[in-house]
Design a protein around this motif. Sequence first.
Motif, PDB file in Angstrom:
ATOM      1  N   ASP B 103       0.782  -1.238   0.000  1.00 37.33           N
ATOM      2  CA  ASP B 103       0.000   0.000   0.000  1.00 37.33           C
ATOM      3  C   ASP B 103       0.811   1.284   0.000  1.00 37.33           C
ATOM      4  N   ARG B 104       2.047   1.227   0.450  1.00 33.56           N
ATOM      5  CA  ARG B 104       2.819   2.466   0.563  1.00 33.56           C
ATOM      6  C   ARG B 104       4.308   2.152   0.510  1.00 33.56           C
ATOM      7  N   THR B 210       3.367  12.158   2.334  1.00 36.47           N
ATOM      8  CA  THR B 210       3.226  12.766   3.662  1.00 36.47           C
ATOM      9  C   THR B 210       4.586  12.721   4.349  1.00 36.47           C
ATOM     10  N   LEU B 211       5.007  13.891   4.829  1.00 32.02           N
ATOM     11  CA  LEU B 211       6.302  14.029   5.499  1.00 32.02           C
ATOM     12  C   LEU B 211       6.070  14.182   6.999  1.00 32.02           C
ATOM     13  N   VAL B 212       6.590  13.248   7.780  1.00 31.10           N
ATOM     14  CA  VAL B 212       6.460  13.341   9.233  1.00 31.10           C
ATOM     15  C   VAL B 212       7.833  13.631   9.835  1.00 31.10           C
ATOM     16  N   LEU B 386       3.667   5.556  13.247  1.00 30.73           N
ATOM     17  CA  LEU B 386       2.261   5.502  13.662  1.00 30.73           C
ATOM     18  C   LEU B 386       1.497   6.693  13.103  1.00 30.73           C
ATOM     19  N   LEU B 387       2.092   7.889  13.178  1.00 31.76           N
ATOM     20  CA  LEU B 387       1.413   9.082  12.660  1.00 31.76           C
ATOM     21  C   LEU B 387       1.122   8.924  11.168  1.00 31.76           C
ATOM     22  N   ASN B 388       2.104   8.416  10.415  1.00 30.27           N
ATOM     23  CA  ASN B 388       1.909   8.220   8.984  1.00 30.27           C
ATOM     24  C   ASN B 388       0.847   7.159   8.699  1.00 30.27           C
ATOM     25  N   GLN B 389       0.944   6.084   9.445  1.00 27.58           N
ATOM     26  CA  GLN B 389       0.014   4.970   9.234  1.00 27.58           C
ATOM     27  C   GLN B 389      -1.426   5.399   9.496  1.00 27.58           C
ATOM     28  N   TYR B 390      -1.652   6.044  10.632  1.00 26.88           N
ATOM     29  CA  TYR B 390      -3.018   6.463  10.959  1.00 26.88           C
ATOM     30  C   TYR B 390      -3.495   7.557  10.011  1.00 26.88           C
ATOM     31  N   ASN B 391      -2.597   8.446   9.643  1.00 21.58           N
ATOM     32  CA  ASN B 391      -2.981   9.519   8.738  1.00 21.58           C
ATOM     33  C   ASN B 391      -3.476   8.942   7.408  1.00 21.58           C
ATOM     34  N   TYR B 392      -2.763   7.938   6.924  1.00 17.87           N
ATOM     35  CA  TYR B 392      -3.115   7.395   5.609  1.00 17.87           C
ATOM     36  C   TYR B 392      -4.318   6.454   5.685  1.00 17.87           C
ATOM     37  N   GLY B 395      -7.142   8.512   8.303  1.00 17.39           N
ATOM     38  CA  GLY B 395      -7.347   9.944   8.108  1.00 17.39           C
ATOM     39  C   GLY B 395      -7.178  10.777   9.374  1.00 17.39           C
ATOM     40  N   ASP B 396      -6.545  10.209  10.414  1.00 18.48           N
ATOM     41  CA  ASP B 396      -6.322  10.957  11.644  1.00 18.48           C
ATOM     42  C   ASP B 396      -4.991  10.517  12.261  1.00 18.48           C
ATOM     43  N   PRO B 397      -3.955  11.381  12.208  1.00 17.85           N
ATOM     44  CA  PRO B 397      -2.629  10.962  12.697  1.00 17.85           C
ATOM     45  C   PRO B 397      -2.635  10.500  14.151  1.00 17.85           C
ATOM     46  N   ASP B 398      -3.406  11.173  15.006  1.00 16.71           N
ATOM     47  CA  ASP B 398      -3.364  10.835  16.432  1.00 16.71           C
ATOM     48  C   ASP B 398      -4.481   9.848  16.777  1.00 16.71           C
ATOM     49  N   TYR B 399      -4.390   8.678  16.208  1.00 15.88           N
ATOM     50  CA  TYR B 399      -5.451   7.684  16.370  1.00 15.88           C
ATOM     51  C   TYR B 399      -5.038   6.607  17.363  1.00 15.88           C
ATOM     52  N   VAL B 400      -3.858   6.751  17.983  1.00 19.88           N
ATOM     53  CA  VAL B 400      -3.308   5.615  18.744  1.00 19.88           C
ATOM     54  C   VAL B 400      -4.202   5.233  19.919  1.00 19.88           C
TER      55      VAL B 400
END
Lengths: 482, 449
Positions: B103-104, B210-212, B386-392, B395-400
């Motif tokens: 996927d990425r 997406t750049l983290v 994690l931020l990249n994974q949730y963002n993609y 759709g929400d980076p802080d999903y942990v």
Amino acid sequence: MRYRIPSTIAGAILVVLAATMPVMAQAPVDRSKPPELGPPPALHIPPVVVRELANGLKLMVVERHNLPVADFVLVIPSGATANPADRAGAADLVANMLTEGTTSRSALQIADQTAYLGISLFSSSGWDATTVRLSTPTAQLDSALALFADVALHPSFPPTEFARVKQERLTALLQLKDRGPAIANLVYPTLLYGKDNPYGRSVVGTDASVGAMTVTDLSTFYHHHFAPNGATLVAVGDVTPAEVEQKVSALFSGWARETVPTTDVGAGLPALATTIYLIDKPGAAQSSFRIGSVGVARSTADYFPIQVMNTALGGSFTSRLNQVLREDKGYTYGASSRFDMRKHGGLFVASAEIVSAKSDSALVDFMQQLKAIRDTIPATELSKTKRYLQLELPSAFETTGQIATRLGDVALYGLPLDYYNHVVDRIGAVTQGEAQQVAEKYIDPSHLTVLIVGDRKTIEGPIRALNIGPIVFRDTNGNPVQ
Amino acid sequence: MATAAAVVFAATGGAQSIPRIPFEKYTLPNGLEVILHQDHTTPMIAVDTWYHVGSGDEKPGHTGFAHLFEHLMFMGSQHVPTGQFDQLLEGAGANNNGSTTEDRTNYYETMPSNALPLALYLDSDRMGFLLPALDSAKVDLQRDVVKNERRQRVDNVPYGKSDETILAALYPKGHPYSWPVIGSMADLSAATLADVKNFFRTYYAPNNATLVIAGDFNIDSAKALVKHYFGDIPRGPQIPSRPSPAPVVIPRDTFLVLQDRVQLPRVYYTWPSVKNFAHDDAALNVLASVLAEGKNSRLYKRLVYDMQIAQDVNAYQNGEHLAGYFQIIVTPRKGIAPARIDSLVREELVKLQKDGITARELARVQNSTRSDFLRSLATDLGKAELLNQYNYFVGDPDYVQRDAARYDAVTRADVQRVARMYLGKPKVVLTVVPDGMTALMVKGGGGSR
């Protein structure tokens, strides 16, 4: 995924000075050269608090409060070198058996509680030491420490559990023969040290030694070597020294001192003129290369020059071996070299998995690089290598588990407590002359032991044609074949 | 006698909460998404760039392309001569790598905190200026390296070809997940410079990335640096929409056999399941742990611990962006027929489907999972991923915290339900056997022991 070569120097325990960075105005981007970087962050070493219980158990505590977790490592300074000669694998099986039953908990209860507490608890054994490791959320600290202390202090070596563990180990040894790289790793030390030397015998044992092992062998090893005097318990994380001391005292004070036998390992076999050992792995798509010799002990005065020299040779992605064999020639997914430093002289070895058809060409390149590293390393290359080792230090100290591992090494190898305060300076002081001297001293192209595990049908002829040295055939256990 | 009851904390009380990952997210005019997270614990920074393209975007006959391309991204760009990408980073004390999935594709550097400008300079140059420096010599060289990667991961590894064999049977022809990420030797040989350039023009644009940045930095300085280095890279054309294959249904059980140079056979069961973060994804993950995580898990305890007729047992839910599968893998001990293992696996599954699981089984998995989440927050790079994974994916980076909450919400009834719903359907069964021993394959049929 690109091949990753772990670097060999662990770093300092560091705290930040916020780095200053230039704020760019709306000027056009100058891409003609890389940006000038500000000074690297200043390093502060947080204090390691050291305590000692009345029974001699040493505690080392580092506070790290960013996450509610803590890591504990109990270092017992006896490992595979303490195995009886006919019981290779004993220390490792002792480590395995710690979580297979105690005087008050069964194997299934230990496993149940470990999962229920959400902790990681395991034990393993290397050449010089056996370690018991715990990683726990601090919410479960008391229960986790009680379990940790129980497996370390009260293992019962239940015969039924050992019968199962033994069969698992024998099956694992059988499966190891499926993998060329695993065969190479197993046999290579016996070529350097011989089977009469502890370093020439397998840490995980052999069919014969594991087959003969009894629970008495294991409990004997345990009672001779597991003692508080000489051992160190490292604690790192969201805890305080006072808290650790109080909890550890309550659990470990009753642990009685022992007289621990010392172990020694003798020298390796005398180095022969460069010899090529071939092990046939019919149909192998790649040849497993191991090239090296007996190296040095961790206590060597040459430690820092060796690390710098080896990093340039094969200790990082841009090192010579990886650059030539992978990035210039495409013969492999990655090539590397390392000095395995132990209490006594561990091995020096260069390694790669090479496409079968290029085994001869790769051997030529290996030999060329092992010879060329004995020349003066150019100043720019040496400087890049030193900066790499100095500046990547913090990355080896990012997690509580990493810090605990580093401190465990400090304890095991008797390094000064402020050792990591001086690593950057010690690397910085390494000169071109010193790097060259250690290369000449420890890498002798005319006395290398070369092991290649691969498809004999494809690789023997071309390698023989190189005339680099005599070819000797061995079987997958390292024994001679005609 | 101390027993399990001596352990004091309950599943619902005393459990460790999961901290969130505070972040700031914005998008440059050229479409590049930027996510910043500060953590001053260690004087380090992780820079992690995700391009939203993977092997699932490839076409049949061009497999392995996304991953081969990943390798070329380290070979220099217009202002960075070949070899300098790694030389400059190592000279600054940084490590770097990349990886490709279905996927990425990700590219990351970890570095001392003064080196951020260098990482952004290098990453922006390969995003904006790769093609002028790309030639067929680079493609040929990395093609050889990747072929060796395939040998080291697949061809020269026992059981190494099991995954691609299963994928080809599990997914219909042409499904984006029906080929392996590493690709086939034939397709790798066929890739041309023109293919590579076209791939870059299609997918490697700021509006597909997406750049983290996570770690020890100053927010304002980092924003200025990002704008400076990435702001002038032009937006690329509209990114082709990702394939959206229909849910996978296997009409009936498929039995396969593969010969390999191995000492012991191995049996793989694979069922179509659900995508990552789909409704039943967490319950299926819990089911996998109940079956094969730890000595008390159902299959491990029966086959490895009690009967001692298997060497190892593994189970997992593998949810990807477009589809997912659930897998159980068992290696019989020497002399044990895979058919015997098969009947016991089926017996255990039927038992679980019929009677469900205990509260203790569920609590063990939930507590362990919560600790795994905590550990994933221990490094800058771990948090950046994690931020990249949730963002993609959601759709929400802080999903942990909500990701962890998915597992807390799983009930015993959920686990029993997903075991019935997904593991009750037709599956792919592959037996890998030692050369010449195809008679050992599991063929289904007989329902009793």
